[in-house]
Design an enzyme around this catalytic site. Structure first.
Site, PDB file in Angstrom:
ATOM      1  N   VAL A   1     -10.968   3.076  -3.647  1.00  0.00           N
ATOM      2  CA  VAL A   1     -10.755   2.685  -4.795  1.00  0.00           C
ATOM      3  C   VAL A   1     -11.810   1.913  -5.837  1.00  0.00           C
ATOM      4  O   VAL A   1     -11.247   0.584  -4.464  1.00  0.00           O
ATOM      5  CB  VAL A   1      -9.248   1.852  -4.793  1.00  0.00           C
ATOM      6  CG1 VAL A   1      -9.218   1.472  -6.406  1.00  0.00           C
ATOM      7  CG2 VAL A   1      -8.724   3.084  -4.309  1.00  0.00           C
TER       8      VAL A   1
ATOM      9  N   HIS B   1     -10.582  -5.115  -3.300  1.00  0.00           N
ATOM     10  CA  HIS B   1      -8.739  -5.356  -2.634  1.00  0.00           C
ATOM     11  C   HIS B   1      -8.361  -6.053  -1.015  1.00  0.00           C
ATOM     12  O   HIS B   1      -9.784  -5.529  -0.841  1.00  0.00           O
ATOM     13  CB  HIS B   1      -7.908  -4.281  -2.846  1.00  0.00           C
ATOM     14  CG  HIS B   1      -8.791  -3.060  -2.210  1.00  0.00           C
ATOM     15  ND1 HIS B   1      -9.526  -2.398  -2.932  1.00  0.00           N
ATOM     16  CD2 HIS B   1      -8.363  -2.067  -1.234  1.00  0.00           C
ATOM     17  CE1 HIS B   1     -10.364  -1.469  -2.383  1.00  0.00           C
ATOM     18  NE2 HIS B   1      -9.483  -1.251  -1.347  1.00  0.00           N
TER      19      HIS B   1
ATOM     20  N   ASP C   1       0.715  -1.496  -0.397  1.00  0.00           N
ATOM     21  CA  ASP C   1       0.121  -0.177   0.175  1.00  0.00           C
ATOM     22  C   ASP C   1       1.206   1.244   0.059  1.00  0.00           C
ATOM     23  O   ASP C   1       1.714   1.286   0.591  1.00  0.00           O
ATOM     24  CB  ASP C   1      -1.165   0.052   1.022  1.00  0.00           C
ATOM     25  CG  ASP C   1      -2.231   0.689   1.347  1.00  0.00           C
ATOM     26  OD1 ASP C   1      -3.325   0.146   1.051  1.00  0.00           O
ATOM     27  OD2 ASP C   1      -1.680   2.150   1.272  1.00  0.00           O
ATOM     28  N   ILE C   2       0.527   2.511  -1.020  1.00  0.00           N
ATOM     29  CA  ILE C   2       1.464   3.332  -0.711  1.00  0.00           C
ATOM     30  C   ILE C   2       0.892   4.148   0.243  1.00  0.00           C
ATOM     31  O   ILE C   2       2.244   4.938   0.777  1.00  0.00           O
ATOM     32  CB  ILE C   2       0.852   4.573  -2.072  1.00  0.00           C
ATOM     33  CG1 ILE C   2       1.339   5.366  -3.199  1.00  0.00           C
ATOM     34  CG2 ILE C   2      -0.624   5.011  -1.862  1.00  0.00           C
ATOM     35  CD1 ILE C   2       1.696   5.918  -4.522  1.00  0.00           C
TER      36      ILE C   2
ATOM     37  N   HIS D   1      -6.902  -5.682   2.308  1.00  0.00           N
ATOM     38  CA  HIS D   1      -5.853  -4.883   2.918  1.00  0.00           C
ATOM     39  C   HIS D   1      -5.498  -5.812   4.043  1.00  0.00           C
ATOM     40  O   HIS D   1      -5.964  -6.668   4.691  1.00  0.00           O
ATOM     41  CB  HIS D   1      -6.576  -3.860   3.855  1.00  0.00           C
ATOM     42  CG  HIS D   1      -6.917  -3.319   3.553  1.00  0.00           C
ATOM     43  ND1 HIS D   1      -6.225  -1.632   2.863  1.00  0.00           N
ATOM     44  CD2 HIS D   1      -7.941  -2.676   3.008  1.00  0.00           C
ATOM     45  CE1 HIS D   1      -7.296  -0.802   2.334  1.00  0.00           C
ATOM     46  NE2 HIS D   1      -8.155  -0.891   2.004  1.00  0.00           N
TER      47      HIS D   1
ATOM     48  N   ASN E   1     -12.965  -3.236   2.707  1.00  0.00           N
ATOM     49  CA  ASN E   1     -14.129  -2.011   2.496  1.00  0.00           C
ATOM     50  C   ASN E   1     -15.087  -2.365   1.209  1.00  0.00           C
ATOM     51  O   ASN E   1     -14.881  -1.910   0.604  1.00  0.00           O
ATOM     52  CB  ASN E   1     -13.296  -0.179   2.999  1.00  0.00           C
ATOM     53  CG  ASN E   1     -12.329  -0.517   3.889  1.00  0.00           C
ATOM     54  OD1 ASN E   1     -12.259  -0.935   5.291  1.00  0.00           O
ATOM     55  ND2 ASN E   1     -11.089  -0.034   3.910  1.00  0.00           N
TER      56      ASN E   1
HETATM   57  P1  5GP Z   1      -9.972   1.379   0.280  1.00  0.00           P
HETATM   58  O1  5GP Z   1      -9.524   3.262   1.309  1.00  0.00           O
HETATM   59  O2  5GP Z   1     -10.679   1.602  -1.207  1.00  0.00           O
HETATM   60  O3  5GP Z   1      -9.853  -0.205   1.071  1.00  0.00           O
HETATM   61  O4  5GP Z   1      -8.517   1.695  -0.110  1.00  0.00           O
HETATM   62  C1  5GP Z   1      -8.006   1.731  -1.027  1.00  0.00           C
HETATM   63  C2  5GP Z   1      -6.074   1.633  -0.706  1.00  0.00           C
HETATM   64  O5  5GP Z   1      -5.391   2.200  -1.865  1.00  0.00           O
HETATM   65  C3  5GP Z   1      -5.828   2.878   0.460  1.00  0.00           C
HETATM   66  O6  5GP Z   1      -4.499   2.198   1.515  1.00  0.00           O
HETATM   67  C4  5GP Z   1      -4.239   3.867  -0.283  1.00  0.00           C
HETATM   68  O7  5GP Z   1      -3.235   3.980   0.760  1.00  0.00           O
HETATM   69  C5  5GP Z   1      -4.679   2.658  -1.786  1.00  0.00           C
HETATM   70  N1  5GP Z   1      -3.209   3.462  -2.477  1.00  0.00           N
HETATM   71  C6  5GP Z   1      -3.937   4.439  -3.238  1.00  0.00           C
HETATM   72  N2  5GP Z   1      -4.035   4.522  -4.677  1.00  0.00           N
HETATM   73  C7  5GP Z   1      -2.699   3.726  -5.004  1.00  0.00           C
HETATM   74  C8  5GP Z   1      -1.824   3.661  -5.092  1.00  0.00           C
HETATM   75  O8  5GP Z   1      -1.367   4.326  -6.536  1.00  0.00           O
HETATM   76  N3  5GP Z   1      -0.387   2.706  -5.427  1.00  0.00           N
HETATM   77  C9  5GP Z   1      -0.708   1.736  -4.060  1.00  0.00           C
HETATM   78  N4  5GP Z   1       0.382   0.751  -3.847  1.00  0.00           N
HETATM   79  N5  5GP Z   1      -1.865   2.231  -3.466  1.00  0.00           N
HETATM   80  C10 5GP Z   1      -2.461   2.930  -3.359  1.00  0.00           C
END
Ligand code: 5GP
Ligand code: ZN
Length: 113
Positions: free
Chosen positions: A95, A99, A29-30, A101, A86
């Site tokens: 996103v 996915h 994760d970024i 985590h 989520n």
């Molecule tokens: P969500 O909030 O949808 O459950 O998680 C999305 C995750 O994607 C977040 O933890 C966010 O930090 C990660 N993320 C968003 N953009 C990028 C990216 O461009 N690269 C990577 N490696 N992770 C990303």
């Protein structure tokens, strides 16, 4: 395809890949929320958990199995770890490509925020 994670799968956006096979991709994760924070995604585009169909059950199970395998590899499987998916806005999804985590390397509290 405008999906960020599909672009990561297609190498249009760089990422730090930790595992890949025909069906799933795992990358760091970024914006990590734990010493290890890996995202595990299906290569098939599925927008949310609500869009998972019966034919996708094997792949969703594989996300979980990959998480456990990576937790063992990283050495925190026995101590414990957190997996989170989520769904939609109230669930904190940002996103829209499903996915899992995988977070490990610290202690987690419950209930989640
Ligand atoms: P969500 O909030 O949808 O459950 O998680 C999305 C995750 O994607 C977040 O933890 C966010 O930090 C990660 N993320 C968003 N953009 C990028 C990216 O461009 N690269 C990577 N490696 N992770 C990303
Ligand atoms: Zn996608």
């Amino acid at each position: 395809m405008e999906c960020l994670f599909c672009k990561i799968i297609n190498r249009e956006i760089p990422s730090d890949i930790v595992y890949e096979d025909d069906e799933v991709l795992a990358f760091n994760d970024i914006n990590p929320q734990a010493p290890t924070h890996i995202l595990i995604i299906p290569k098939k585009h599925i927008a949310t958990l609500n869009d998972v169909e019966e034919g996708d059950l094997t792949i969703v199970g594989k996300l979980q199995h990959t998480a456990a395998k990576l937790a063992k590899e990283k050495g925190f499987a026995d101590d414990g770890y957190r997996v989170v998916m989520n769904c939609n806005e109230m669930g904190g999804q940002t996103v829209y490509h499903i996915h899992m985590h995988l977070m490990g390397g610290r202690e987690f509290t419950w209930p989640a925020g």
